[in-house]
Design an enzyme around this catalytic site. Structure first.
Site, mmCIF file in Angstrom:
data_model
loop_
_atom_site.group_PDB
_atom_site.id
_atom_site.type_symbol
_atom_site.label_atom_id
_atom_site.label_comp_id
_atom_site.label_asym_id
_atom_site.label_seq_id
_atom_site.Cartn_x
_atom_site.Cartn_y
_atom_site.Cartn_z
ATOM 1 N N CYS A 1 0.849 -1.192 0.000
ATOM 2 C CA CYS A 1 0.000 0.000 0.000
ATOM 3 C C CYS A 1 0.882 1.238 0.000
ATOM 4 O O CYS A 1 2.052 1.190 0.385
ATOM 5 C CB CYS A 1 -0.830 0.041 1.262
ATOM 6 S SG CYS A 1 -1.738 -1.473 1.553
ATOM 7 N N ARG B 1 2.692 1.009 -5.974
ATOM 8 C CA ARG B 1 2.837 0.241 -4.733
ATOM 9 C C ARG B 1 1.612 -0.616 -4.423
ATOM 10 O O ARG B 1 1.671 -1.533 -3.601
ATOM 11 C CB ARG B 1 3.074 1.189 -3.553
ATOM 12 C CG ARG B 1 4.374 1.941 -3.614
ATOM 13 C CD ARG B 1 4.476 2.890 -2.444
ATOM 14 N NE ARG B 1 4.427 2.180 -1.185
ATOM 15 C CZ ARG B 1 5.472 1.663 -0.560
ATOM 16 N NH1 ARG B 1 6.669 1.783 -1.087
ATOM 17 N NH2 ARG B 1 5.335 1.039 0.591
ATOM 18 N N TRP C 1 -3.241 -2.389 -1.460
ATOM 19 C CA TRP C 1 -2.927 -3.699 -2.024
ATOM 20 C C TRP C 1 -3.381 -4.683 -0.956
ATOM 21 O O TRP C 1 -2.742 -4.823 0.081
ATOM 22 C CB TRP C 1 -1.425 -3.813 -2.280
ATOM 23 C CG TRP C 1 -1.020 -5.051 -2.991
ATOM 24 C CD1 TRP C 1 -1.491 -5.501 -4.187
ATOM 25 C CD2 TRP C 1 -0.050 -6.003 -2.564
ATOM 26 N NE1 TRP C 1 -0.866 -6.674 -4.532
ATOM 27 C CE2 TRP C 1 0.025 -7.007 -3.562
ATOM 28 C CE3 TRP C 1 0.783 -6.124 -1.448
ATOM 29 C CZ2 TRP C 1 0.879 -8.101 -3.470
ATOM 30 C CZ3 TRP C 1 1.634 -7.202 -1.357
ATOM 31 C CH2 TRP C 1 1.686 -8.177 -2.358
ATOM 32 N N ASN D 1 -0.004 0.996 6.218
ATOM 33 C CA ASN D 1 0.683 0.067 5.326
ATOM 34 C C ASN D 1 1.378 -0.965 6.209
ATOM 35 O O ASN D 1 2.099 -0.588 7.132
ATOM 36 C CB ASN D 1 1.711 0.853 4.496
ATOM 37 C CG ASN D 1 2.642 -0.040 3.716
ATOM 38 O OD1 ASN D 1 2.258 -1.121 3.296
ATOM 39 N ND2 ASN D 1 3.869 0.398 3.514
ATOM 40 N N GLY D 2 1.134 -2.251 5.950
ATOM 41 C CA GLY D 2 1.805 -3.269 6.754
ATOM 42 C C GLY D 2 0.813 -4.255 7.327
ATOM 43 O O GLY D 2 -0.332 -4.340 6.876
ATOM 44 N N GLU E 1 13.347 -15.995 -15.706
ATOM 45 C CA GLU E 1 12.967 -14.581 -15.726
ATOM 46 C C GLU E 1 11.942 -14.317 -16.837
ATOM 47 O O GLU E 1 10.987 -13.555 -16.662
ATOM 48 C CB GLU E 1 14.228 -13.714 -15.904
ATOM 49 C CG GLU E 1 13.992 -12.219 -16.071
ATOM 50 C CD GLU E 1 13.272 -11.555 -14.904
ATOM 51 O OE1 GLU E 1 13.111 -12.162 -13.828
ATOM 52 O OE2 GLU E 1 12.818 -10.402 -15.088
ATOM 53 N N LYS F 1 8.174 -12.741 -16.414
ATOM 54 C CA LYS F 1 7.641 -11.584 -17.172
ATOM 55 C C LYS F 1 6.343 -11.949 -17.872
ATOM 56 O O LYS F 1 5.377 -11.193 -17.850
ATOM 57 C CB LYS F 1 8.637 -11.084 -18.235
ATOM 58 C CG LYS F 1 9.881 -10.391 -17.759
ATOM 59 C CD LYS F 1 9.674 -9.108 -17.006
ATOM 60 C CE LYS F 1 9.449 -9.340 -15.546
ATOM 61 N NZ LYS F 1 10.504 -9.269 -14.618
ATOM 62 N N GLU G 1 3.470 -12.350 -15.275
ATOM 63 C CA GLU G 1 3.019 -11.082 -14.688
ATOM 64 C C GLU G 1 2.246 -10.233 -15.690
ATOM 65 O O GLU G 1 1.238 -9.627 -15.362
ATOM 66 C CB GLU G 1 4.234 -10.258 -14.246
ATOM 67 C CG GLU G 1 4.895 -10.739 -13.006
ATOM 68 C CD GLU G 1 6.141 -9.920 -12.727
ATOM 69 O OE1 GLU G 1 6.178 -9.257 -11.704
ATOM 70 O OE2 GLU G 1 7.079 -9.931 -13.553
ATOM 71 N N HIS H 1 13.136 -35.607 -18.394
ATOM 72 C CA HIS H 1 12.839 -36.111 -17.051
ATOM 73 C C HIS H 1 11.439 -35.712 -16.592
ATOM 74 O O HIS H 1 11.144 -35.776 -15.398
ATOM 75 C CB HIS H 1 13.894 -35.610 -16.058
ATOM 76 C CG HIS H 1 15.273 -36.080 -16.397
ATOM 77 N ND1 HIS H 1 15.660 -37.388 -16.264
ATOM 78 C CD2 HIS H 1 16.342 -35.421 -16.915
ATOM 79 C CE1 HIS H 1 16.927 -37.523 -16.659
ATOM 80 N NE2 HIS H 1 17.358 -36.335 -17.075
ATOM 81 N N LYS I 1 4.488 -3.241 -6.601
ATOM 82 C CA LYS I 1 5.891 -3.046 -6.968
ATOM 83 C C LYS I 1 6.839 -3.411 -5.838
ATOM 84 O O LYS I 1 7.839 -4.075 -6.054
ATOM 85 C CB LYS I 1 6.107 -1.588 -7.393
ATOM 86 C CG LYS I 1 7.518 -1.271 -7.868
ATOM 87 C CD LYS I 1 7.784 -1.888 -9.210
ATOM 88 C CE LYS I 1 9.180 -1.605 -9.722
ATOM 89 N NZ LYS I 1 9.525 -2.595 -10.759
#
Ligand code: F6R
Length: 586
Positions: free
Chosen positions: A2, A27, A74, A100-101, A463, A467, A470, A486, A581
């Protein structure tokens, strides 16, 4: 996470708060709200959606008053609903809070407050703080005593700003970021300097376990024991306010396109720190490299290049996992922490574990004022400017350049890399997106994509999968080439697309064989290589270069592919659903 913001000054607070929230939207962005104080009354508006959406629906920026608080959320405790959106008023309506938290003992506190007659409208832990503030304020009749009592009762990681009906603002910080912006005639409280950089570049980074009270045009910083801990004012680089999209449709696209320049700037202002880091690594018995998400993928590459080019063994550690095996960290080791934001809770926790084992901390970080930078012994700045798009792009390639520079230093510059030439080759990829755009159209309706790479190209496959996940919400998975037979080969059929990362390094022929095996099962092959092959249904050409640089050359077209596929799927590339983020909670 947040974002929280507060304003106390001579201007109308609500438009300033809305602007700040818009800038910090990266955020967290599932809901938004603002509360102001006007004529000793708290007024509040909030709603579900992004800042601009909610603002055009309920006109957050028309609330009256020169003092106010705001929040973008968030969701952690409670669903995405208007009732769960911040600010939260206390039962009396005389105090409002943005937070926030996470409050760990919120259930216990909530029960006690309910016994005292308080009722709760939301599912959040934040509403517990505001009612606890009300309870304590009714006992103490004093803001300072109220904050001291409240912080002694709550447990967890938090930053909050509380606004009292009499126009006082109070804000406390415990393991979540909180910064005071000091203007000419006004004060700002914010999770990030981006919240106020347009108005002032004087910032006070509140220390952990400190709080501030703003009243009658003055502020007072205190610690959780009520003592004066002192503080310093930092001049924040205005460059960090330079977070505009310019002519680009999205921040993500702009940040992908900046990479021909950011790879030249990486570590540019940290030559001494790179040298020091190289010396420390050379002399160390044990080296660990940690990070989360994309930054962890950099850690995997660090292991590969340190062993391949300078024969140094380093152990990559996923930051979130270290808490379950802290004993693996040998005393007096070198601990390299990689983080764009420098605020990821998992990374900071890993660093704390390493510090307990007396390790020397080397931080590779973009935000030099972050908690990680302040915890570290050696700080190497990525120097890539603000990264607003939630998916990490330019920060990743900057991290890799810094790792290359450290390895170069360790080798006494025996490894030569012409970064200028390399930057030109990246420009060439960026200047020719047509083929990538065409391939992106093909990905529109698929549900699975696999990315295969060997050796140093495997972390890039991981990576790439991150991407694609997301930005497009397509199920994507990185596969180490040698593992194909395998298990993963069972997944290959004509519904599947596979990206083969196949530069002409030592992995080339084995990977081409894997591509053949996959193609035989009917899957479509997208080859990323400097050599064309008829096995590839689509070939994305990368330049033939010094092989140490292949990882960067490979990831840039995949970033573009993910971005353009997101456009095809009509997702928002800057703000993927459910993500934030900087993940400042565990
Ligand atoms: C991926 C992404 C995340 C971050 C991770 C660590 O695109 O953005 O996986 O890489 O949350 O963030 P930092 O580097 O800020 O510690």
């Amino acid at each position: 996470m947040c974002s929280i913001i507060g304003y106390y000054g001579k201007e109308n607070a609500s438009p300033i708060l809305v602007k700040g929230l818009k800038r910090m939207e990266y955020r967290g962005y599932d809901s938004v709200g603002v509360a102001t104080e006007s004529e000793n009354e708290i007024k509040l508006k909030k709603g579900i959606g992004k800042v601009n959406e909610v603002n055009s629906k309920v006109q957050l920026d028309t609330l009256p008053g020169k003092i106010g608080i705001g929040h973008t959320r968030w969701a952690t405790h409670g669903r995405v609903t208007e009732l769960n959106a911040h600010p939260h008023p206390s039962n009396s309506g005389k105090i409002a809070i943005v937070h926030n938290g996470i409050i760990e003992n919120f259930e216990e506190l909530k029960k006690e407050l309910e016994t005292d007659g308080y009722d709760f409208k939301s599912e959040t832990d934040s509403e517990v703080i505001v009612n606890l503030l009300q309870k304590n304020y009714e006992i103490t009749k004093d803001v300072k005593k109220t904050i001291l009592k409240t912080v002694s009762e709550i447990k967890g990681h938090y930053a909050f700003v509380a606004m009292f009906e009499n126009g006082q603002l109070a804000a406390a910080r415990f393991h979540e970021p909180l910064i005071i912006g000091v203007g000419q005639d006004d004060f700002f409280l914010s999770s990030d300097v981006l919240g106020f950089i347009e108005f002032t570049d004087n910032a006070i980074y509140l220390e952990n376990g400190n709080f501030v009270i703003i009243d009658k045009d003055k502020f007072q910083v205190l610690d959780f024991d009520g003592n004066n801990p002192g503080y310093g004012i930092t001049k924040v680089s205005k460059e960090f306010g330079d977070a505009y999209k310019g002519d680009y449709a999205h921040f993500t696209l702009k940040e992908i396109y900046e990479q021909n320049e950011t790879i030249l700037k990486a570590g540019e202002k940290a030559i001494d720190a790179i040298e020091k880091a190289a010396e420390n690594i050379k002399d160390a018995q044990n080296i660990y490299v940690t990070g989360s998400g994309t930054s962890y993928n950099s850690a995997l590459i660090a292991k590969q290049i340190l062993s391949k080019y300078v024969k140094i063994k380093a152990e990559p550690i996923m930051s979130s996992e270290l808490q379950f095996s802290p004993e693996t960290i040998e005393e007096n080791s070198i601990f390299i922490a990689i983080s764009q934001s420098g605020e990821s809770a998992d990374v900071l926790d890993a660093v704390r574990i390493a510090k307990k084992a007396n390790c020397r901390i080397i931080a590779i970080v973009n935000l030099l004022t972050s908690s990680l930078a302040r915890e570290a012994d050696i700080v190497i700045g990525m120097n890539c400017g603000p990264e607003i798009g939630v998916a990490a792009t330019k920060s990743f390639t900057s991290q890799l350049v810094i790792l290359y520079k450290i390895v170069q230093k360790i080798s006494n510059n025996e490894i030569t890399i012409d970064f200028k030439e390399f930057s030109k080759s990246i420009s060439k990829t960026l200047d020719n997106p047509t083929k990538i755009q065409q391939i992106a159209k093909e990905l529109k309706d698929i549900s699975d994509i696999y990315i295969l790479g060997r050796g140093i190209n495997y972390p890039i496959a991981k990576e790439a999968a991150l991407k694609l996940k997301e930005l497009t919400y397509i199920h994507a998975e990185g596969i180490p080439g040698g593992e194909l037979k395998h298990g993963p080969l069972a997944l290959m059929d004509s519904n599947v697309y596979v990206i083969i990362i196949n530069p002409s390094d030592s992995t080339y022929s084995d990977t081409l064989t894997s591509a053949r095996e996959i193609k035989a099962r009917g899957a479509k092959i997208i080859g990323i290589s400097d050599i064309e092959s008829n096995i590839y249904d689509y070939w994305i050409e990368i330049p033939k270069i010094n092989e140490v640089l292949y990882p960067i050359s490979e990831i840039v077209p995949i970033q573009l592919l993910s971005y353009y596929a997101a456009l095809e799927k009509e997702t928002d590339p800057d703000y993927p659903r459910n993500l934030a983020k900087s993940v400042t909670v565990k």
